[in-house]
Design an enzyme around this catalytic site. Sequence first.
Site, PDB file in Angstrom:
ATOM      1  N   LYS A   1       0.852  -1.185   0.000  1.00 17.59           N
ATOM      2  CA  LYS A   1       0.000   0.000   0.000  1.00 17.59           C
ATOM      3  C   LYS A   1       0.888   1.235   0.000  1.00 17.59           C
ATOM      4  CE  LYS A   1      -3.489   2.452   2.629  1.00 17.59           C
ATOM      5  NZ  LYS A   1      -4.434   2.397   3.748  1.00 17.59           N
TER       6      LYS A   1
ATOM      7  N   LYS B   1      -2.309  -1.549  -3.773  1.00 20.50           N
ATOM      8  CA  LYS B   1      -3.133  -0.340  -3.697  1.00 20.50           C
ATOM      9  C   LYS B   1      -2.286   0.907  -3.774  1.00 20.50           C
ATOM     10  CE  LYS B   1      -5.996   2.047  -0.435  1.00 20.50           C
ATOM     11  NZ  LYS B   1      -6.348   2.196   0.938  1.00 20.50           N
TER      12      LYS B   1
HETATM   13  C1  PBG Z   1      -7.248   3.339   5.667  1.00 21.27           C
HETATM   14  C2  PBG Z   1      -7.583   3.253   4.232  1.00 21.27           C
HETATM   15  C3  PBG Z   1      -7.425   4.230   3.226  1.00 21.27           C
HETATM   16  C4  PBG Z   1      -7.973   3.683   2.064  1.00 21.27           C
HETATM   17  C5  PBG Z   1      -8.412   2.409   2.385  1.00 21.27           C
HETATM   18  N1  PBG Z   1      -8.144   2.162   3.710  1.00 21.27           N
HETATM   19  C6  PBG Z   1      -6.926   5.608   3.262  1.00 21.27           C
HETATM   20  C7  PBG Z   1      -5.587   5.967   3.682  1.00 21.27           C
HETATM   21  O1  PBG Z   1      -4.698   5.130   3.829  1.00 21.27           O
HETATM   22  O2  PBG Z   1      -5.432   7.166   3.922  1.00 21.27           O
HETATM   23  C8  PBG Z   1      -8.052   4.396   0.733  1.00 21.27           C
HETATM   24  C9  PBG Z   1      -9.111   3.907  -0.192  1.00 21.27           C
HETATM   25  C10 PBG Z   1      -9.435   4.809  -1.318  1.00 21.27           C
HETATM   26  O3  PBG Z   1      -8.772   5.846  -1.589  1.00 21.27           O
HETATM   27  O4  PBG Z   1     -10.394   4.486  -2.016  1.00 21.27           O
HETATM   28  N2  PBG Z   1      -5.935   3.132   5.997  1.00 21.27           N
HETATM   29 ZN    ZN Z   2      -5.470   3.750   8.166  1.00 23.09          ZN
END
Ligand code: PBG
Ligand code: ZN
Length: 327
Positions: free
Chosen positions: A198, A251
């Site tokens: 991520k 992601k």
């Molecule tokens: C929480 C999380 C996030 C997303 C999914 N889980 C946001 C982040 O890390 O700030 C993003 C999903 C999206 O942008 O559709 N950690």
């Molecule tokens: Zn988070």
Amino acid sequence: MFPTNRPRRLRQQSQLRRMVRETVLSVNDLIYPLFAVPGESVAQEVKSMPGVYQLSVEKIVEEAKEVYELGIPAIILFGIPESKDSEATQAWHDHGIVQKAATAIKEAVPELVVVADTCLCEYTDHGHCGYLEFGDFTGQVLNDPTLELLKRTAVSQAKAGVDIIAPSGMMDGFVKAIREGLDEADFQYTPILSYAAKYSSAYYGPFRDAAESAPQFGDRRTYQMDPANGQEALKEVELDLAEGADMLMVKPALAYIDIIWRVKEITNLPVAAYNVSGEYSMIKATALQGWIDEKSVVQETLTAFKRAGADLILTYHAKDAARWLQE
Ligand code: PBG
Ligand code: ZN
């Protein structure tokens, strides 16, 4: 002078193109994100994500039924809690918003697979994905104390009926900690879908409106990955595999399509791609201007994720895509 090999021969009719098509998008591949909020009869559209709503529990149940009837096998739940604090209490509380929504959905639509995002950023008053030292305004998230809270969150989600735990905070060792927690609590058969690779991405902007989870100071670069790194994604994957992850996520998806491919090459586990909020909003905004054809662009994009090696796609386009697949 003239070519002997003519790849165009196999492109001359639609049935023939269908026969040689390598990648087929299916409704089975889709996971639809949903945002649960407290209250009653709430259906609040997210400004930066047309067509995406924050929903109160009874509304989210209606939505879950619709998703199920469209043939989509799973949803992923995010929660916007009543209150936030330094310990993310509402993340692991047995009557937290995600727990309530999960129980209600499983009661109404037992066959729908409920995934829960397991993170703290929606529940901490500072908006970071973990525990901070008291009075620390630099946003340096404490790794190991956070694991304890994640473990608690995962167990409470499983108790509420969640089928798959999806930790997204990028803490070191989170898969191992959550696996231990689940096993101790007798949830040996609850799978973990790890957000393995991520990235620290600006594409999450609209999501942070939807989940009201923007960090109040600093950014997430000390725990999410540097967008410039590819090899490092493979290291993250290797660790999550060793810690017992059942499925792996990459992601965002579009700007990281090479990472989807590289991850798929080194694992036999199912790989999921998260087609994130900013990717959705870019297509939506452009389509609303009349500048692109939404249906074609979405289908092309989702097919590309599959071609790159994704087995599953988390996407805000899921309901539309499911409808188009039925046509
Ligand atoms: C929480 C999380 C996030 C997303 C999914 N889980 C946001 C982040 O890390 O700030 C993003 C999903 C999206 O942008 O559709 N950690
Ligand atoms: Zn988070």
